[in-house]
Design a protein around this motif. Structure first.
Motif, PDB file in Angstrom:
ATOM      1  N   LEU A  85       0.850  -1.083  -0.166  1.00 14.10           N
ATOM      2  CA  LEU A  85      -0.015  -0.082   0.020  1.00 14.10           C
ATOM      3  C   LEU A  85       0.942   1.207  -0.006  1.00 14.10           C
ATOM      4  CD1 LEU A  85      -2.472   1.377   0.397  1.00 14.10           C
ATOM      5  CD2 LEU A  85      -2.554   0.896   2.674  1.00 14.10           C
ATOM      6  N   ILE A  86       0.654   1.992  -1.156  1.00 17.63           N
ATOM      7  CA  ILE A  86       1.680   3.224  -1.245  1.00 17.63           C
ATOM      8  C   ILE A  86       0.833   4.450  -0.975  1.00 17.63           C
ATOM      9  CG2 ILE A  86       3.140   4.263  -2.807  1.00 17.63           C
ATOM     10  CD1 ILE A  86       4.202   1.683  -2.355  1.00 17.63           C
ATOM     11  N   LYS A  87       1.261   5.243  -0.044  1.00 15.50           N
ATOM     12  CA  LYS A  87       0.619   6.379   0.437  1.00 15.50           C
ATOM     13  C   LYS A  87       1.522   7.728   0.543  1.00 15.50           C
ATOM     14  CE  LYS A  87      -2.030   4.069   3.966  1.00 15.50           C
ATOM     15  NZ  LYS A  87      -2.431   4.126   5.408  1.00 15.50           N
ATOM     16  N   PHE A  88       0.864   8.805   0.525  1.00 12.55           N
ATOM     17  CA  PHE A  88       1.174  10.191   0.957  1.00 12.55           C
ATOM     18  C   PHE A  88       0.452  10.625   2.217  1.00 12.55           C
ATOM     19  CE2 PHE A  88       2.792  10.322  -3.527  1.00 12.55           C
ATOM     20  CZ  PHE A  88       4.076  10.557  -3.334  1.00 12.55           C
ATOM     21  N   LEU A  89       0.919  11.097   3.141  1.00 19.99           N
ATOM     22  CA  LEU A  89       0.388  11.671   4.379  1.00 19.99           C
ATOM     23  C   LEU A  89       0.605  13.084   4.726  1.00 19.99           C
ATOM     24  CD1 LEU A  89       1.043   8.444   4.981  1.00 19.99           C
ATOM     25  CD2 LEU A  89      -0.109   8.692   7.177  1.00 19.99           C
ATOM     26  N   ASP A  90      -0.421  13.700   4.949  1.00 20.13           N
ATOM     27  CA  ASP A  90      -0.229  15.115   5.555  1.00 20.13           C
ATOM     28  C   ASP A  90      -0.951  15.372   6.917  1.00 20.13           C
ATOM     29  OD1 ASP A  90      -0.276  18.006   5.950  1.00 20.13           O
ATOM     30  OD2 ASP A  90      -1.998  18.440   4.867  1.00 20.13           O
ATOM     31  N   ALA A  91       0.139  15.361   8.074  1.00 19.43           N
ATOM     32  CA  ALA A  91      -0.266  15.243   9.413  1.00 19.43           C
ATOM     33  C   ALA A  91      -0.372  16.859   9.898  1.00 19.43           C
ATOM     34  CB  ALA A  91       0.492  14.682  10.247  1.00 19.43           C
ATOM     35  N   GLY A 123       4.623  -3.800  15.131  1.00 20.51           N
ATOM     36  CA  GLY A 123       4.937  -4.321  16.720  1.00 20.51           C
ATOM     37  C   GLY A 123       5.522  -2.924  17.397  1.00 20.51           C
ATOM     38  N   LYS A 124       5.672  -2.270  16.647  1.00 19.61           N
ATOM     39  CA  LYS A 124       6.611  -0.709  17.128  1.00 19.61           C
ATOM     40  C   LYS A 124       5.625   0.334  17.258  1.00 19.61           C
ATOM     41  CE  LYS A 124      10.614   0.773  16.476  1.00 19.61           C
ATOM     42  NZ  LYS A 124      12.067   1.440  15.868  1.00 19.61           N
ATOM     43  N   VAL A 125       5.303   0.828  18.425  1.00 20.73           N
ATOM     44  CA  VAL A 125       4.387   1.949  18.629  1.00 20.73           C
ATOM     45  C   VAL A 125       5.116   2.991  18.001  1.00 20.73           C
ATOM     46  CG1 VAL A 125       3.323   0.867  20.731  1.00 20.73           C
ATOM     47  CG2 VAL A 125       5.245   2.410  20.907  1.00 20.73           C
ATOM     48  N   HIS A 126       4.265   4.131  17.409  1.00 22.13           N
ATOM     49  CA  HIS A 126       4.686   5.052  16.413  1.00 22.13           C
ATOM     50  C   HIS A 126       3.671   6.058  16.385  1.00 22.13           C
ATOM     51  CE1 HIS A 126       2.930   2.206  13.958  1.00 22.13           C
ATOM     52  NE2 HIS A 126       2.556   3.383  12.998  1.00 22.13           N
ATOM     53  N   ALA A 127       3.988   7.294  15.797  1.00 24.46           N
ATOM     54  CA  ALA A 127       3.007   8.478  15.673  1.00 24.46           C
ATOM     55  C   ALA A 127       3.598   9.441  14.845  1.00 24.46           C
ATOM     56  CB  ALA A 127       2.338   8.957  16.772  1.00 24.46           C
ATOM     57  N   ILE A 128       2.969   9.987  13.683  1.00 27.31           N
ATOM     58  CA  ILE A 128       3.569  11.045  13.098  1.00 27.31           C
ATOM     59  C   ILE A 128       3.011  12.255  13.857  1.00 27.31           C
ATOM     60  CG2 ILE A 128       3.575  12.582  10.841  1.00 27.31           C
ATOM     61  CD1 ILE A 128       2.925   9.774   9.542  1.00 27.31           C
ATOM     62  N   GLY A 129       3.952  13.278  13.843  1.00 34.03           N
ATOM     63  CA  GLY A 129       3.530  14.434  14.690  1.00 34.03           C
ATOM     64  C   GLY A 129       2.842  15.584  13.744  1.00 34.03           C
ATOM     65  N   ALA A 130       2.438  16.671  14.287  1.00 34.78           N
ATOM     66  CA  ALA A 130       1.935  17.666  13.808  1.00 34.78           C
ATOM     67  C   ALA A 130       2.975  18.189  12.687  1.00 34.78           C
ATOM     68  CB  ALA A 130       1.553  18.540  14.268  1.00 34.78           C
ATOM     69  N   GLY A 131       2.518  18.794  11.408  1.00 33.83           N
ATOM     70  CA  GLY A 131       3.560  19.527  10.741  1.00 33.83           C
ATOM     71  C   GLY A 131       4.421  18.540   9.746  1.00 33.83           C
ATOM     72  N   ILE A 132       4.167  17.355   9.428  1.00 30.36           N
ATOM     73  CA  ILE A 132       4.814  16.584   8.839  1.00 30.36           C
ATOM     74  C   ILE A 132       4.162  15.895   7.673  1.00 30.36           C
ATOM     75  CG2 ILE A 132       6.474  14.482   8.951  1.00 30.36           C
ATOM     76  CD1 ILE A 132       6.618  15.045  11.762  1.00 30.36           C
TER      77      ILE A 132
END
Length: 333
Positions: free
Chosen positions: A88-94, A175-184
């Motif tokens: 699954l190929i994506k672009f994300l705006d957080a 299995g790794k907890v993670h999150a993209i932060g604001a402005g990325i």
């Protein structure tokens, strides 16, 4: 199969944390102010990509797999994944923080969801000043039981947080907890899976005044501990692909284009995906040429040989698969 540079219609996803960068600066057609994801190439059920150009315009990704099998996916991928597109190929705006989350591995996902797990990677395309990501637990002495009681006062003592800059790349195994932060703004490559277990959502509420569901019990089962942050250390070179991630699920490299460049993919038993993360380029296969702009994606079928690039300055992610254990990847029928 007549190979050429294939584009697909982006599948846009509104998210509580999404913004307007994908529509304003990456040519994704939407009036929404909360577009968080553009699914560029997807074989996820009910989200199957449709070809937007050339001979196969209007056909679905699944149509191409059924019609052309190994010529499209590669014989090894057909053996490993059958008629399932494996990425699954994506672009994300957080615009704001994503939830802190974790994804199951193949074994857990197959048992509970009859799905693939979700190992992924991020390439940071843009970031605002002091933007951060969550990557794993603060240290390996922390018990996963703490996921039961996360709040604004203790969240910073539980998770590892890192500042990011443009060009950073991170490998995030299941299995790794993670999150993209604001402005990325991120380019993301992942297994074909849409399974997410939320463990913390920053105490925010949706437009109905309700907090989003958490999945703490499943998250505790899925969470693993890792000794490194998964950051890729690399030095980019002109016209030479530099490896970023090489795992059993995908291989990703980056290269900088300047002028005319030809690559021979005849020995790669896989489709190849190009994600443009900077600039603009021409891609030519079998005398068929397509422009690819920042924020666009092109797929080259597995039966392609020479791919010719021409650019005054672009950076591309190159993605393909080298299956290593076909039997272990097949889903239950």
């Amino acid at each position: 199969m007549r190979a050429y540079p294939i584009k697909f219609k982006p599948i846009l996803k509104e998210k509580i944390w999404g913004g307007e960068k994908l529509s304003q600066f990456m040519n994704k057609n939407s009036d929404s102010k909360h577009i968080g994801e553009s699914w560029e190439i997807s074989g996820v059920q009910d989200n199957i990509s449709i070809v937007s150009n050339g001979l196969y315009k209007g056909k679905s990704l699944n149509d191409l797999i059924k019609l052309f099998k190994g010529d499209f996916l590669g014989e090894g991928n057909i053996s490993a994944f059958g008629e399932n597109f494996p990425l699954l190929i994506k672009f994300l705006d957080a615009k704001t923080n994503l939830s802190v989350q974790v994804h199951p591995d193949d074994t857990m996902a197959k048992e509970h969801h009859n799905s693939y797990g979700k190992t992924e990677m991020w390439y940071i395309m843009e970031n605002e000043k002091d933007a951060e990501i969550v990557l794993g637990l603060k240290n390996n002495k922390i018990s996963t039981e703490v996921l039961d009681n996360i709040n604004a006062s203790n969240v910073n003592s539980i998770f590892n947080v890192e500042k990011v800059k443009q060009g950073d790349c991170y490998f995030i195994p299941a299995g790794k907890v993670h999150a993209i932060g604001a402005g990325i703004l991120v380019a993301e490559i992942q297994q074909t899976s849409d399974i997410t277990y939320r463990v913390y959502d920053w105490d925010r509420k949706d437009d109905k005044g309700e907090q989003r569901e958490l999945h703490t019990d499943m998250a505790k089962k899925a969470t693993k501990k890792f000794s490194t942050n998964g950051k890729s250390n690399y030095k980019i070179k002109k016209d030479k692909p530099i490896n970023l991630v090489d795992c059993e699920f995908f291989t990703t490299s980056i290269f900088k284009l300047k002028g005319l460049h030809k690559r021979d993919y005849s020995k790669v038993d896989s489709f190849v995906v190009f994600m443009c993360v900077e600039g603009v380029a021409e891609i030519t296969v079998n005398n068929n040429t397509e422009f690819i702009f920042k924020g666009e994606t092109i797929l080259i079928p597995a039966n392609s040989k020479d791919v010719i690039f021409n650019s005054q300055g672009a950076k591309m992610l190159e993605v393909f698969i080298e299956p290593k254990d076909a039997e272990s990847k097949k889903l239950a029928s």
